[in-house]
Design an enzyme around this catalytic site. Structure first.
Site, short mmCIF file in Angstrom:
data_model
loop_
_atom_site.label_atom_id
_atom_site.label_comp_id
_atom_site.label_asym_id
_atom_site.label_seq_id
_atom_site.Cartn_x
_atom_site.Cartn_y
_atom_site.Cartn_z
N ASP A 1 0.87 -1.17 0.00
CA ASP A 1 0.00 0.00 0.00
C ASP A 1 0.91 1.23 0.00
O ASP A 1 1.44 1.61 -1.05
CB ASP A 1 -0.89 -0.13 1.25
CG ASP A 1 -1.95 0.94 1.38
OD1 ASP A 1 -2.18 1.67 0.43
OD2 ASP A 1 -2.53 1.05 2.47
N ARG B 1 -10.94 -13.11 6.63
CA ARG B 1 -9.73 -13.71 6.07
C ARG B 1 -10.00 -14.99 5.29
O ARG B 1 -9.28 -15.33 4.37
CB ARG B 1 -8.72 -14.04 7.17
CG ARG B 1 -8.08 -12.83 7.84
CD ARG B 1 -6.87 -13.28 8.65
NE ARG B 1 -6.44 -12.30 9.64
CZ ARG B 1 -5.62 -11.29 9.39
NH1 ARG B 1 -5.16 -11.11 8.18
NH2 ARG B 1 -5.26 -10.46 10.34
P1 IMP Z 1 1.83 -0.49 3.82
O1 IMP Z 1 2.85 -0.55 4.91
O2 IMP Z 1 1.10 0.83 3.82
O3 IMP Z 1 2.35 -0.85 2.46
O4 IMP Z 1 0.67 -1.49 4.24
C1 IMP Z 1 0.73 -2.82 4.04
C2 IMP Z 1 -0.19 -3.52 5.03
O5 IMP Z 1 -1.42 -2.83 5.18
C3 IMP Z 1 -0.57 -4.88 4.49
O6 IMP Z 1 0.29 -5.87 4.97
C4 IMP Z 1 -1.98 -5.07 5.02
O7 IMP Z 1 -1.96 -5.73 6.26
C5 IMP Z 1 -2.53 -3.69 5.23
N1 IMP Z 1 -3.49 -3.28 4.18
C6 IMP Z 1 -3.36 -2.27 3.28
N2 IMP Z 1 -4.42 -2.17 2.48
C7 IMP Z 1 -5.26 -3.15 2.86
C8 IMP Z 1 -6.55 -3.58 2.38
O8 IMP Z 1 -7.15 -3.04 1.42
N3 IMP Z 1 -7.10 -4.64 3.04
C9 IMP Z 1 -6.50 -5.26 4.08
N4 IMP Z 1 -5.29 -4.91 4.55
C10 IMP Z 1 -4.68 -3.85 3.95
MG MG Z 2 -3.68 -6.70 7.96
#
Ligand code: IMP
Ligand code: MG
Length: 182
Positions: free
Chosen positions: A105, A167
């Site tokens: 993300d 999940r």
């Molecule tokens: P980042 O550190 O912002 O890249 O976030 C990654 C983490 O955010 C992932 O491992 C997910 O656990 C969570 N995440 C981000 N977007 C979603 C989503 O749309 N659904 C569920 N979990 C998400």
């Molecule tokens: Mg999560």
């Protein structure tokens, strides 16, 4: 076909589409990492179903290990802080590591993890993601392999949760905003 969960507004990726694409990406990884003996590191808990499907398509000798980290809590936006909740059992020094993650993300989680694994002496870190929310990237990182680019919507199923729910859905669905905005 599985009926859509009432908390989902629509199905984004069906079981079948996921299976086809996961197999296709694994085929490329098999070709690119042929001859290696990597450690497959699954990031708990969101990646477990993807991890199980993906590693069964890899035809190289693998060791399995897991980490649990958090940057999200139970909200739907990143808090900007990475915490290690469960660390690896293996010594990864001199090893090729494949990190298997559900979704990238902002990129914060994977940027921190990659740095950490390289600091611990991994000889290579290959990042494989199921989903990429490309529009939301703030960190300078890209997965080496990604299965699907998705729009900026909160998705659940196939391992992904909202507040530990959904999940076990076999598909990936877009969660209704009313579920997390109330
Ligand atoms: P980042 O550190 O912002 O890249 O976030 C990654 C983490 O955010 C992932 O491992 C997910 O656990 C969570 N995440 C981000 N977007 C979603 C989503 O749309 N659904 C569920 N979990 C998400
Ligand atoms: Mg999560």
């Amino acid at each position: 076909m599985h009926e859509l969960h009432p908390d989902c507004q629509s199905m984004l990726l069906s079981e079948e589409r996921i299976r086809e694409r996961v197999t296709e990406v694994a085929r490329r990884v098999n070709a690119d990492l042929a001859g290696k003996r990597p450690i497959a590191v699954g990031i708990l808990k969101g990646s477990i179903i993807f991890y199980a499907d993906f590693i069964r398509c890899l035809d190289m000798p693998l060791e399995l290990d897991f980490m649990a980290v958090s940057s999200y809590g139970s909200g739907s936006t990143s808090s900007g802080k990475l915490r290690i909740k469960k660390d690896l059992d293996s010594n990864i020094s001199g090893r090729d590591v494949i990190v298997i993650e559900d979704i990238i993300d902002s990129g914060f989680t994977l940027a921190c993890l990659k740095k950490l694994l390289l600091e611990r002496g991994a000889s290579s870190v290959t990042i494989v993601t199921l989903l990429d929310k490309h529009e939301r990237r703030t960190e300078d990182i890209a997965p080496d392999y990604n299965c699907f680019e998705i729009p900026d919507e909160f998705v659940v199923g196939y391992g992904l949760d909202y507040d530990e729910k959904y999940r076990s859905l076999p598909y990936i669905g877009i969660l209704k905003r009313s579920v997390y905005e109330k």
